[in-house]
Design a protein around this motif. Structure first.
Motif, short mmCIF file in Angstrom:
data_model
loop_
_atom_site.label_atom_id
_atom_site.label_comp_id
_atom_site.label_asym_id
_atom_site.label_seq_id
_atom_site.Cartn_x
_atom_site.Cartn_y
_atom_site.Cartn_z
N ASN A 123 47.17 10.79 37.58
CA ASN A 123 45.32 10.89 37.99
C ASN A 123 45.70 12.50 39.32
N GLN A 124 44.76 13.01 39.30
CA GLN A 124 44.99 14.28 40.11
C GLN A 124 43.32 14.71 40.78
N HIS A 154 41.02 13.04 28.06
CA HIS A 154 41.25 12.99 29.08
C HIS A 154 40.30 12.50 30.04
N SER A 155 39.28 12.46 29.59
CA SER A 155 38.59 12.04 30.86
C SER A 155 38.13 10.69 30.66
N GLY A 156 37.23 10.35 31.48
CA GLY A 156 37.26 8.62 31.20
C GLY A 156 35.40 8.26 30.60
N ALA A 157 35.33 7.37 31.12
CA ALA A 157 33.66 6.77 30.48
C ALA A 157 32.19 6.99 31.41
N LEU A 197 29.91 2.54 30.69
CA LEU A 197 30.24 0.96 31.78
C LEU A 197 29.95 0.26 31.95
N ASP A 221 32.30 15.59 31.62
CA ASP A 221 32.54 15.39 32.92
C ASP A 221 32.16 16.55 33.64
N VAL A 224 35.79 -0.86 34.64
CA VAL A 224 35.47 0.15 35.87
C VAL A 224 36.41 1.28 36.44
N ASN A 264 38.53 3.85 35.28
CA ASN A 264 36.92 4.86 34.20
C ASN A 264 37.48 6.51 35.83
N ALA A 265 38.42 6.00 36.45
CA ALA A 265 38.31 7.33 37.89
C ALA A 265 39.64 8.50 37.53
N GLY A 266 38.30 9.58 37.89
CA GLY A 266 40.09 10.84 37.09
C GLY A 266 40.27 10.69 36.07
#
Lengths: 352, 352, 352, 352
Positions: free
Chosen positions: A3-4, A14-17, A22, A327, B26, B29-31
């Protein structure tokens, strides 16, 4: 990679949702429902997908490889093969799952840009009727392609009419179908008009993890549920997959996500087009930018940024893939473009 | 069946997910993170699972059938078979996926209560070394069984030692392993001590949709990632699967969920044990209650409640399965028990 | 094509069997023996084959495709692939049997003359260790090749040492291994020195119908009998297959048959080398002659003679395959060569 | 066991071939013909087989297992299963080849004597339409059965009509079909009237090694040649397989061979029926005699004679199979019967 702070240009997975996806899953959590697809949400989403694609059936599965192999299973007997580009994901990037699970040989054709044409397909039709040869029965195209290019509606029509004339089924690997529809400015029905079966990708376009296999050819429908079960794709709490599609279909979130990704790819391409020593490898149509640049620059850039080294051209130049996502923001692109420009300035110029 | 007020007793996968599981998704989901398992969350959860089971590797997959077929793939060559109960899920409830994907024959044994014993296993060892016979190589047991019974630690040890003596690999279908550990009051390591490979179910215990294949026998580890890929179980955004396990492993949520389900099954069994004309078909050890009751009563009860008719015994009696879940409450049970009692009172008594 | 006066140059399997082969089958008919390989004749022939090849085991099967697919089964797990020439029989001429039965992807390489080299093999090693790519595990070469060329002992050594250095198993499709040994003037052990597994063809060299799968790598031996059974190659009265090999091994009939075929191919090539408008497509080393000649001449010649049109080069020229057999005589060749010369004289000369 | 003086009663494949079969192979050796089935002999024999069975196609293969697995491949999709007796050769004696090659689950039913009935078949139809269950699509019966019993024409009709009413395909494993037709006194067309696909065994009835897959249901014909190729059953010099059938079809050699074998089984059964302590296990209808006798006697007899110990009944008694062949003579039978009688006299009588 962890995570960066910096946005990844390594892959659109590599993105989340998307947050709305959600939210929809949380909303779908209320109450008990029948499992394996007989719940109201899955039934509604399935109907919506069928309506959007003019399809006979729609089947939610875990991922893109699953959709592709399920699609081939629905179309092929084991002595029948699918004609595809050598660079097709199903041929080159799925660990031979199609051969193992379907039992069929893929009939791969080298292409310049990942796109098949009627002429290229025709090169693989020579063995028809010969018992010793895999019988070509289907054509697989990827839309958008693995190189970020898109078949135009005219190109799709040409392939589709050729397939019908040659009694070939047409499958579209649509892991990034949304991006192609966004690029072409057409509906999902239009982009899939000639397909017998296709996948409609959600994962790379903002979902948590699901794709839909769309069966447009009604003759192929009856076998699909059994294949899905045997191919280990029957989810008990499938409502949570349906919820993801529900979010993407609501207010055309799938389209705005795809447009955003495409726009950011175009912005990146524009931003770096005049960087010395760099050139684009393919037209930028969907959400990826393939660039040729000096090896030394690529290595420097790789120290701080995540992207994919696609292939080495020669001792001095390589091809890289920069992939943007639903995103990815303008500032992400601008920061990355600046880094590209900066590393270009920093490296020694190759002797001409 | 639609979203409804009344709790379903049809299956533990009729429930949604535990709120903490969705919270964890949830949070995950970050990053941006690398896909396909190289993200920090998946790596941490994998380590935690390995630690909990004393395992060499852990592989998240979509569902229970996927875990079972992946487990068999890891253990068997195509001429080798797995000995299992006829009632085993992998034999009776997975549409022949094992035969299609692994290519192996299952060597099924009739059992009284879904449980194998060394003696029952031994009946299927006769063909060893004969080229014309499937070679027995593995034993599959289900813990808790499809009948809601649990192998005791002593029974597990007896089977485990028999397998080692006979050079057989042991696989545990642990779709409800949590419920068995809760019943036995033992750790996950203890309940799986003799297994070479096992599945650890999450979906039925509060997850959205994932299971873990646990590889304890290190000799079997190297092939597992390739099998998972070919068996269409490699999820790109796997962090969302890992998040589900993260929630269940945190503060032993898996155990409290399983205890709640087991306790509600016991409560239901107790509540109806004195209902006239009704008797339990199997000991109630995990989270299901199998009852024999008059057909007419079952039909009446079915009008308002969702449960599974397991088998017809004769013209007058049938076996039903009432399954409770992690989110079944005391009031759910009490309301259902009252309905059972009421329908018993309402039906005509069978002539003795 | 029907039984006819004129010798066929269509394939070496258009011939019948050598009379000594049939004699041996008749001799093997005496008395009762155990089936499936425990008879004295099969045991002796198996030992002789093992001795001749320095092998751990030898397994008689029905034909060349069966031997190839059995050989791949013995070497590969389903996520592992075999590197082969695009023109390899197993890739191009066996209806995808390898993909269906083994489940593995073939990693085919374009070649100029049907022969692999370490450099060509190396082009297919890029995906090693990547889960999404078929893992290269074996190399398949054909000796003699489908183009009638032979790997020299030096070329075999180079490939063999490369395979060992790269941890690749080596398989030789030896449907015409006898012809290559005859050409090279070496023993069967020498021509197969670097192979882990190979086939030793008998059918095209005078047998009724059988080939031997030779397992030189002892680590691969245990699985072979079970694979043979599952691949439908276990013959109950296998003594009649063994008898065919017995005849071919006696007084090196396999070698004299192969020498005769090779000599007749050389005679044919010599006889037509100065025919105007005709040129050889490949060096004539084993028992086939590939020639380029005018389409019109090929069509004229085809009216009276059986041979294979291999490929069209352009509007005017095509490649034909003339294949000679163990029972092709000098007069057969001379008659055919005269016809080739005559048709060359008769057709209009292509404008230069 | 080695070539020996004494006739084997171990299996009907311990015999060699009928001399007329070998004569026909020698005769077929003259001249060159096209390979893989386009030769005149194969074409004629194929027509004769189609005529004899009222069939759409006939396909020569290597052996009985090959015919069975090819037959199942022609009938089944991978999620469809075949209902068969537990004792069926395809279920119990083919090393799981059907599961590996077809991918389908066999739905085996315990039987008293190896024979299915509509009622027994019906027990396996419960899962129809349920996605989680293998879909029953075909029924496999063995005629004559593995226990040497024969379905009567009435029993065949009952099963056949049941299959049609239930939309099930019927396959007959006819490895010993000739013996059943001889026993029933009916034609090949009559004994196979209700079959969609069947095998017609030659190997056990005097051939060197070949069986025919007979496709009576024309809807199943198109796929059969491709399945045969992929299942490694395409013989290049197939004329030598056709020659074997040619001999057996000429002057009904298949029937006289079968009659001889059946008559010798009946003679053996008659000769030993009054031996003390011995009883027949099944009616003797085809060419095998199953007898129950004291273990000690069986062991004594085994010292000099080759036969098969089928199963142990208890500490004192076992079941043995004495199989006679087309070339078993009256004196062979009489010599063996005398030995049976002699060993009965010699052993200690079990206490009653």
């Amino acid at each position: 990679m962890t995570n960066q702070q910096r946005k990844s240009f390594g892959s659109d997975n590599h993105s989340g949702a998307h947050p709305l996806v959600l939210d929809a899953m949380v909303a779908a959590n209320a109450g008990d429902v029948t499992s394996y697809g007989a719940d109201p949400l899955t039934e509604r989403v399935t109907r919506q997908l069928c309506d959007a694609f003019g399809a006979a059936g729609a089947f939610l599965v875990l991922g893109g490889t699953a959709a592709n192999v399920l699609g081939l299973s629905v179309m092929l007997q084991p002595w029948e093969g699918a004609i595809c580009a050598e660079s097709a994901h199903v041929n080159d990037d799925e660990c031979g799952a199609a051969e193992r699970i379907v039992g069929s040989k893929l009939l791969a054709v080298p292409t310049a840009d990942g796109k098949l044409t009627p002429d290229l397909i025709a090169t693989r039709l020579t063995g028809r009727g010969k018992l010793r040869r895999t019988q070509p029965r289907a054509v697989v195209i990827t839309q958008a392609t693995e190189m970020g290019t898109c078949y135009s509606l005219g190109e799709l029509r040409a392939i589709g009419e050729f397939c019908r004339a040659e009694d070939l089924l047409l499958y579209i690997d649509g892991a990034r179908l949304a991006n192609s529809a966004a690029f072409l400015g057409c509906t999902l029905a239009e982009v899939s008009e000639y397909a017998d079966v296709l996948s409609f990708g959600a994962t790379k376009n903002g979902a948590v993890g699901t794709e839909a296999l769309i069966v447009r050819n009604a003759d192929l429908l009856a076998a699909a549920p059994y294949h899905r079960m045997q191919l280990l794709q029957a989810a008990s709490k499938i409502r949570f997959m349906a919820a993801q599609f529900d979010a993407l279909l609501t207010d055309e979130l799938w389209l705005s996500n795809a447009r955003q990704a495409n726009a950011m790819a175009a912005r990146l391409a524009d931003s770096v087009s005049d960087v010395p020593g760099l050139r684009l490898a393919y037209p930028v149509q969907a959400n990826s930018v393939f660039a040729v640049l000096p090896r030394e620059q690529a290595e420097r850039l790789h120290e701080d940024w995540n992207f994919h080294v696609w292939a080495g051209l020669d001792d001095q130049e390589i091809v890289v893939r920069w992939m943007v996502s639903f995103d990815t923001s303008e500032s992400d692109v601008d920061e990355f473009a600046a880094a590209i420009r900066a590393t270009a300035g920093a490296v020694s110029q190759p002797a001409s």
